[in-house]
Structure formats: structure tokens, C-alpha cells
Scaffold this motif. Structure first.
Motif, PDB file in Angstrom:
ATOM      1  N   ARG A   1      39.088  34.563  40.536  1.00 32.95           N
ATOM      2  CA  ARG A   1      39.900  34.767  39.323  1.00 32.95           C
ATOM      3  C   ARG A   1      39.110  34.344  38.095  1.00 32.95           C
ATOM      4  O   ARG A   1      38.371  33.364  38.139  1.00 32.95           O
ATOM      5  N   TYR A   2      39.330  35.095  37.024  1.00 32.54           N
ATOM      6  CA  TYR A   2      38.744  34.749  35.729  1.00 32.54           C
ATOM      7  C   TYR A   2      39.883  34.492  34.750  1.00 32.54           C
ATOM      8  O   TYR A   2      40.723  35.357  34.525  1.00 32.54           O
ATOM      9  N   TYR A   3      39.899  33.284  34.166  1.00 31.05           N
ATOM     10  CA  TYR A   3      40.901  32.887  33.182  1.00 31.05           C
ATOM     11  C   TYR A   3      40.248  32.925  31.801  1.00 31.05           C
ATOM     12  O   TYR A   3      39.268  32.219  31.569  1.00 31.05           O
ATOM     13  N   PHE A  33      42.508  37.761  35.181  1.00 31.13           N
ATOM     14  CA  PHE A  33      42.396  38.849  36.134  1.00 31.13           C
ATOM     15  C   PHE A  33      41.617  38.353  37.332  1.00 31.13           C
ATOM     16  O   PHE A  33      40.856  37.389  37.253  1.00 31.13           O
ATOM     17  N   GLY A  34      41.841  39.003  38.464  1.00 29.69           N
ATOM     18  CA  GLY A  34      41.165  38.592  39.685  1.00 29.69           C
ATOM     19  C   GLY A  34      41.432  39.568  40.795  1.00 29.69           C
ATOM     20  O   GLY A  34      42.080  40.595  40.606  1.00 29.69           O
ATOM     21  N   SER A  35      40.915  39.229  41.973  1.00 31.25           N
ATOM     22  CA  SER A  35      41.116  40.097  43.117  1.00 31.25           C
ATOM     23  C   SER A  35      40.967  39.306  44.408  1.00 31.25           C
ATOM     24  O   SER A  35      40.193  38.352  44.478  1.00 31.25           O
ATOM     25  N   GLN A  75      44.545  41.916  40.601  1.00 31.98           N
ATOM     26  CA  GLN A  75      45.696  41.409  39.861  1.00 31.98           C
ATOM     27  C   GLN A  75      45.327  41.198  38.395  1.00 31.98           C
ATOM     28  O   GLN A  75      44.185  40.910  38.073  1.00 31.98           O
ATOM     29  N   ILE A  76      46.331  41.318  37.540  1.00 40.24           N
ATOM     30  CA  ILE A  76      46.209  40.947  36.137  1.00 40.24           C
ATOM     31  C   ILE A  76      47.513  40.249  35.757  1.00 40.24           C
ATOM     32  O   ILE A  76      48.585  40.673  36.193  1.00 40.24           O
ATOM     33  N   GLY A  77      47.393  39.160  34.990  1.00 33.08           N
ATOM     34  CA  GLY A  77      48.615  38.440  34.685  1.00 33.08           C
ATOM     35  C   GLY A  77      48.483  37.392  33.612  1.00 33.08           C
ATOM     36  O   GLY A  77      47.468  37.300  32.921  1.00 33.08           O
ATOM     37  N   TYR A  89      48.033  45.584  42.516  1.00 30.85           N
ATOM     38  CA  TYR A  89      47.902  46.822  43.283  1.00 30.85           C
ATOM     39  C   TYR A  89      47.288  46.401  44.610  1.00 30.85           C
ATOM     40  O   TYR A  89      46.178  45.871  44.649  1.00 30.85           O
ATOM     41  N   GLN A  90      48.016  46.578  45.687  1.00 29.92           N
ATOM     42  CA  GLN A  90      47.571  46.113  46.997  1.00 29.92           C
ATOM     43  C   GLN A  90      47.208  47.312  47.857  1.00 29.92           C
ATOM     44  O   GLN A  90      47.963  48.282  47.914  1.00 29.92           O
TER      45      GLN A  90
END
Length: 170
Positions: A97-99, A107-109, A131-133, A145-146
Motif C-alpha cells: 500500500r502507498y499512503y 492505493f494498493g493491491s 484498491q483505492i480508498g 476490484y477483485q
């Protein structure tokens, strides 16, 4: 082919784990994330399921204020359409994840393997979950999106939202 992509992905993460550095785990850099997800199946999954609910469990280590790695698992239950049976998936993955800021956008994965439950002739496959949040010190709210690239050319995809609470290590 899918196993080759997974192997290459894990090799790409190996320098992160292979460094000889002393890791000091504190409540400021490490925590457990626990929460819920809800999604709508798309692609092949939408033919047999109309909705999915799940639990999300993660252990995270923050390298610096912006970059985190961890492990992820949980369970998602897919509610079947008429004439089909419910099924589930259990991912076992690493994540990155990158904050951008201490409170705000991230965002991350996740990348790993997902086991399928109650599915005949298919044990699972390569698992990808970008993911994005939004996050703050205690909460994460995100869109995802999975995709599970399962055996026998079955792709199980869903889009949805999740929320997790950060439980600090002491």
C-alpha cells in the motif's frame, strides 16, 4: 501460465523481504486490520451469483509514513442465483500500500492465491485485488476490484467496497 505469473510476482517482492534490516514493531508502524467487504460479481461470477459479503483480515508493517507491506486473508461468501449453489473464496496474499498523506488517499493491491469453497473441479487460483480508498489513524474505507484467475479458465471477478478498523499492536 497463471502459476508463472504468480512466481514472477513473488520474485518481484523478494528484495523487500530479503533485506537484512532490524525491524522494530511499534503501535505507530504495525497493526492488524479487521473489517467487512460487500461486492457485486462481474464477469463469469455474475452468471451464478448476485452479491457477495466478506471479512477482511490484514497484518500491516509501515516502512515509512507512505509505504506499507503486509499479509492479507479473510473470506468472501458469494450468494448464488436461482438453480446454483453458494460458494466462497479464501485468499492468502501479500499486499503493498502507498499512503499519500497520514490521513487521506491511499492505493494498493493484494497478490496471492485464493482457495475456492463449494466449487466442483476447481481449487482456486491466482488472486489479485487492487484498491483505492481513504484512511485515517483508525479506519480505512476503500473500493476494490477483485479477480481470481481460477483453474479451468474461470475468472471470478467482483467490484465493491470495504471498511477496516486498525487494531494497534502494543
Amino acid at each position: 501460465m497463471k502459476k508463472l505469473v504468480l512466481f514472477i510476482g513473488l520474485l518481484g517482492l523478494s528484495p523487500i523481504f530479503a533485506q537484512e534490516t532490524e525491524i522494530d514493531i511499534t503501535p505507530d508502524n504495525s497493526w492488524l486490520k479487521a473489517g467487512l467487504t460487500a461486492g457485486i460479481p462481474v464477469g463469469d461470477a455474475s452468471d451464478v451469483s448476485s452479491f457477495n459479503l466478506g471479512v477482511d483480515l490484514r497484518g500491516q508493517y509501515l516502512f515509512n509514513p507512505n509505504l506499507a507491506i503486509g499479509v492479507a486473508s479473510g473470506y468472501s461468501h458469494y450468494f448464488a442465483k436461482e438453480n446454483f449453489e453458494d460458494f466462497g473464496m479464501i485468499p492468502v496474499a501479500g499486499f503493498l500500500r502507498y499512503y499519500f498523506t497520514p490521513n487521506g488517499l491511499f492505493f494498493g493491491s493484494d497478490l496471492g492465491y485464493s482457495f475456492l469453497t463449494n466449487v466442483e473441479n476447481n481449487d482456486g487460483g491466482l488472486y489479485l485485488n487492487p484498491q483505492i480508498g481513504y484512511h485515517n489513524r483508525d479506519w480505512n474505507i476503500y473500493a476494490f476490484y477483485q479477480n481470481i484467475f481460477a483453474e479451468n479458465d474461470v475468472d471470478l471477478q467482483s467490484v465493491g467496497v470495504g471498511v477496516t478498523y486498525n487494531i494497534r499492536f502494543k
